[in-house]
Design a protein around this motif. Structure first.
Motif, PDB file in Angstrom:
ATOM      1  N   THR A  97       0.830  -1.204   0.000  1.00  9.81           N
ATOM      2  CA  THR A  97       0.000   0.000   0.000  1.00  9.81           C
ATOM      3  C   THR A  97       0.863   1.252   0.000  1.00  9.81           C
ATOM      4  N   GLU A  98       1.901   1.259   0.817  1.00  8.52           N
ATOM      5  CA  GLU A  98       2.793   2.421   0.865  1.00  8.52           C
ATOM      6  C   GLU A  98       3.472   2.646  -0.484  1.00  8.52           C
ATOM      7  N   GLU A  99       3.866   1.569  -1.119  1.00  9.22           N
ATOM      8  CA  GLU A  99       4.507   1.689  -2.435  1.00  9.22           C
ATOM      9  C   GLU A  99       3.535   2.285  -3.450  1.00  9.22           C
ATOM     10  N   LEU A 100       2.310   1.789  -3.459  1.00 10.30           N
ATOM     11  CA  LEU A 100       1.316   2.290  -4.410  1.00 10.30           C
ATOM     12  C   LEU A 100       0.902   3.714  -4.075  1.00 10.30           C
ATOM     13  N   ARG A 101       0.824   4.052  -2.780  1.00 12.74           N
ATOM     14  CA  ARG A 101       0.493   5.431  -2.383  1.00 12.74           C
ATOM     15  C   ARG A 101       1.540   6.406  -2.892  1.00 12.74           C
ATOM     16  N   ALA A 102       2.788   6.043  -2.749  1.00 14.29           N
ATOM     17  CA  ALA A 102       3.859   6.921  -3.224  1.00 14.29           C
ATOM     18  C   ALA A 102       3.800   7.069  -4.739  1.00 14.29           C
ATOM     19  N   LEU A 103       3.595   5.957  -5.419  1.00 16.07           N
ATOM     20  CA  LEU A 103       3.537   5.981  -6.876  1.00 16.07           C
ATOM     21  C   LEU A 103       2.342   6.794  -7.359  1.00 16.07           C
ATOM     22  N   LEU A 104       1.189   6.580  -6.741  1.00 18.18           N
ATOM     23  CA  LEU A 104      -0.016   7.298  -7.135  1.00 18.18           C
ATOM     24  C   LEU A 104       0.075   8.778  -6.788  1.00 18.18           C
ATOM     25  N   GLY A 105       0.617   9.085  -5.618  1.00 14.05           N
ATOM     26  CA  GLY A 105       0.774  10.483  -5.234  1.00 14.05           C
ATOM     27  C   GLY A 105       1.646  11.244  -6.214  1.00 14.05           C
ATOM     28  N   ASP A 106       2.711  10.619  -6.660  1.00 18.82           N
ATOM     29  CA  ASP A 106       3.603  11.237  -7.638  1.00 18.82           C
ATOM     30  C   ASP A 106       2.888  11.428  -8.979  1.00 18.82           C
ATOM     31  N   PHE A 107       2.123  10.411  -9.380  1.00 17.57           N
ATOM     32  CA  PHE A 107       1.373  10.479 -10.640  1.00 17.57           C
ATOM     33  C   PHE A 107       0.341  11.604 -10.596  1.00 17.57           C
ATOM     34  N   LEU A 108      -0.345  11.747  -9.476  1.00 23.55           N
ATOM     35  CA  LEU A 108      -1.332  12.813  -9.333  1.00 23.55           C
ATOM     36  C   LEU A 108      -0.688  14.188  -9.424  1.00 23.55           C
ATOM     37  N   THR A 109       0.435  14.362  -8.713  1.00 22.72           N
ATOM     38  CA  THR A 109       1.093  15.659  -8.671  1.00 22.72           C
ATOM     39  C   THR A 109       1.680  16.051 -10.018  1.00 22.72           C
ATOM     40  N   LYS A 110       2.343  15.107 -10.659  1.00 19.78           N
ATOM     41  CA  LYS A 110       3.066  15.427 -11.896  1.00 19.78           C
ATOM     42  C   LYS A 110       2.208  15.355 -13.151  1.00 19.78           C
ATOM     43  N   ASP A 111       1.186  14.491 -13.141  1.00 17.25           N
ATOM     44  CA  ASP A 111       0.439  14.251 -14.370  1.00 17.25           C
ATOM     45  C   ASP A 111      -1.038  14.650 -14.285  1.00 17.25           C
TER      46      ASP A 111
END
Length: 406
Positions: free
Chosen positions: A9-23
């Motif tokens: 979950t932490e891995e996906l949260r980090a990945l998704l958070g980055d995707f939301l911010t950048k894309d």
């Protein structure tokens, strides 16, 4: 109960958070400009398709499906914080991840009750994000909060079913990529058990007799990104008997199975909407002056922000508890909590958004900020998937039963 997020979950949260911010968040304005330039406002803007491609490449795809055969294989507790993040951009993020309603609920139905042929024809393209779908249940002429009132008829005629009725607020139906309707209607109106009168059938959009008549607005918004909310008429639409989903008389039970996860998904995303509202409130309060000082120094503004933080933390804990119970004892065992979050979350988030609008003044009700549209979305969720009063009625009945003497 341990609500610490596990490693995945932490891995996906980090990945998704980055995707939301950048894309995703930067694409919101781009999507608006592209949509305005299109011949039809209902056509998906190109930037959304680009986001879908990126999300799938990152492994952020079909996260809502706990069945590893079809989805990411996450538990409800693992999915909850991810859905919350998508609530920060409800117009784009769920669609980008192929986690947007009504497709999510329809995929769950097809995965659980569809025949292999139905899954090949409809589930696979939905899982791949190639098509969209709609769930045709609500009707304008009856109180649809009581699903047993539904009047649409589904009549067996030899090797076919004939569908006749009028539906409205059918989400997704205006999108040209919407290729199939899951229609709920009565096959056995004479059945003694009113919950065994309904069935569901798969009706392709291009079936003769299917008329998508108009888009219904929601507080003046048309929700272009999720395909709108349409009035749809089924005028003697004929489909093969093989298009029956599940069994005759199983429609009510399947609707309940579909709505349970949908309710918690909405509540997860609502928390993300509230978090974005708090962020906007804090920015506004510290960058605007009134009466000789930043708004952040006003006692009432500080109270709004503090109360919003308390509400969000309370709601998140209740949603996580509900997700945990759904994972451990099933949807039936989590019935009380599912209804509790469906009552509490939209109400509280509407209040938070209302204060955020107030803090932004004229800007809060304008198109220059997302707050007005977020408010309309949250307020509508006090009706969608069952109005507050229906859940209160059921919840109170269960509570009273617990305290009945003898």
């Amino acid at each position: 109960m341990d609500f610490a997020y596990d490693a995945r979950t932490e891995e996906l949260r980090a990945l998704l958070g980055d995707f939301l911010t950048k894309d995703v968040l930067p694409a919101e304005q781009v999507a608006e400009e592209q949509r305005a330039a299109q011949d039809s406002p209902w056509t998906t803007p190109p930037v959304v398709e680009e986001l879908k491609t990126r999300a799938r490449g990152l492994g952020l795809w079909n996260l809502f499906l706990p069945d590893a055969e079809h989805g990411a294989g996450l538990t409800n507790l693992q999915y909850a914080p991810l859905a919350e993040l998508t609530g920060r951009s409800p117009k784009l993020a769920p669609t980008a991840l192929n986690c947007a309603a009504p497709d999510t609920g329809n995929m769950e139905l097809l995965a659980a009750f569809g025949t292999p042929e139905q899954q090949r024809a409809w589930l696979r393209p939905l899982l791949d994000g190639e098509i969209r779908s709609a769930f045709a249940m609500t009707e304008p002429d009856v109180a649809s909060s009581d699903a047993t009132n539904i009047e649409t008829r589904i009549v067996r005629d030899g090797g076919e079913y004939v569908v006749t009725g009028r539906k409205w607020y059918i989400s997704g139906a205006m999108n040209p990529d919407c290729k199939v309707f899951i229609v709920m209607g009565k096959t056995s109106p004479e059945a003694g058990d009113v919950r065994r009168q309904q069935s569901m059938v798969l009706v392709p959009r291009d079936t003769p007799g299917v008329q998508v008549r108009r888009a219904m607005s929601v507080y003046g918004y048309e929700d272009h990104y999720h395909g709108g909310h349409a009035e749809v008429v089924f005028d003697g639409a004929r489909v093969p008997a093989a298009n029956l989903l599940g069994e005759e008389g199983g429609g009510f039970a399947m609707a309940q199975a579909r709505l349970g996860p949908g309710r918690i998904h909405h509540c997860m995303r609502l928390i993300g909407m509230a978090e974005r509202a708090i962020e906007l409130m804090c920015t506004r309060a510290q960058t605007r002056n009134g009466f000789g000082a930043p708004l952040a120094r006003q006692g009432v503004v500080r109270e709004w922000i503090a109360d919003a933080r308390v509400q969000v933390e309370q709601l998140r804990l209740l949603v996580l508890k509900t997700a945990w119970l759904m994972d451990t004892v099933g949807n039936r065992g989590a019935h009380t909590e599912i209804q509790s979050i469906k009552i509490a979350t939209p109400r509280a988030v509407v209040d938070i958004l209302d204060r955020a609008v107030q803090l932004h003044g004229a800007g809060g009700v304008s198109q220059d900020y997302p707050l007005a549209e977020l408010w309309a979305t949250a307020r509508t969720l006090r009706l969608a998937d069952g109005p507050d009063e229906v859940h209160q009625r059921s919840l109170a009945r269960r509570e009273l039963k617990r305290h009945t003497a003898g």
